[in-house]
Design an enzyme around this catalytic site. Structure first.
Site, PDB file in Angstrom:
ATOM      1  CB  CYS A  11      -0.913  -0.001   1.107  1.00  0.00           C
ATOM      2  SG  CYS A  11      -0.305  -0.202   2.467  1.00  0.00           S
ATOM      3  CB  CYS A  85      -2.093   2.204  -3.569  1.00  0.00           C
ATOM      4  SG  CYS A  85      -0.977   0.450  -3.705  1.00  0.00           S
ATOM      5  CB  CYS A  89       1.518  -0.248  -5.534  1.00  0.00           C
ATOM      6  SG  CYS A  89       0.716   0.632  -4.469  1.00  0.00           S
TER       7      CYS A  89
END
Length: 143
Positions: A11, A85, A89
């Protein structure tokens, strides 16, 4: 089984969701997987409310540590799970990538943290069952 599968939970801050996922994965899957977590922009600390709601379940995540990708001991993973995310990410080389669209509980109530915890628990348990089933299928094919 042919060895533990390496699973990375990702995350943004590596302070709430990915920490809870790592904690559950270590708790439920210690015989099947090696669990790690990291953040694309780590906060450097685990959210106290994440620690609290996991302690309610008898799981201590207080010593896991918030970290970035360069701090991971492993560089290749069998599974990379991102927790809400999306584009923030980075993409990791992994045999399988999974996106769990889970809201960030940071700054929200303990009630909300508990809801997020339960979503993560169920998803981690489902993932572990899938990994174990896949391992048995691979073993059957090789026999």
């Amino acid at each position: 089984m042919s060895g533990k599968k390496k699973v990375l939970f990702v995350c943004v801050e590596n302070s709430c969701r990915s920490q809870m996922a790592e904690g559950f994965a270590k708790f439920y899957g210690s015989n099947s997987i090696e669990a790690y977590s990291a953040g694309s922009n780590p906060s450097g600390k685990i959210n106290p409310d994440a620690i609290k709601v996991m302690e309610e379940e008898g799981i201590d995540i207080s010593k896991q540590g918030s970290k970035g990708f360069k701090d991971l001991p492993a560089k290749e993973f069998d599974y990379v799970v991102t927790l809400g995310c999306h584009d923030v990410c980075p993409i990791f080389a992994a045999k399988k990538s999974v996106e769990w669209d889970i809201d960030d509980p940071k700054g929200k109530s303990l009630y909300f943290f508990r809801q997020v915890r339960e979503k993560i628990r169920e998803k981690v348990k489902t993932l572990i069952r899938a990994i174990i089933a896949e391992e048995f299928q691979e073993t059957d094919v090789k026999s």
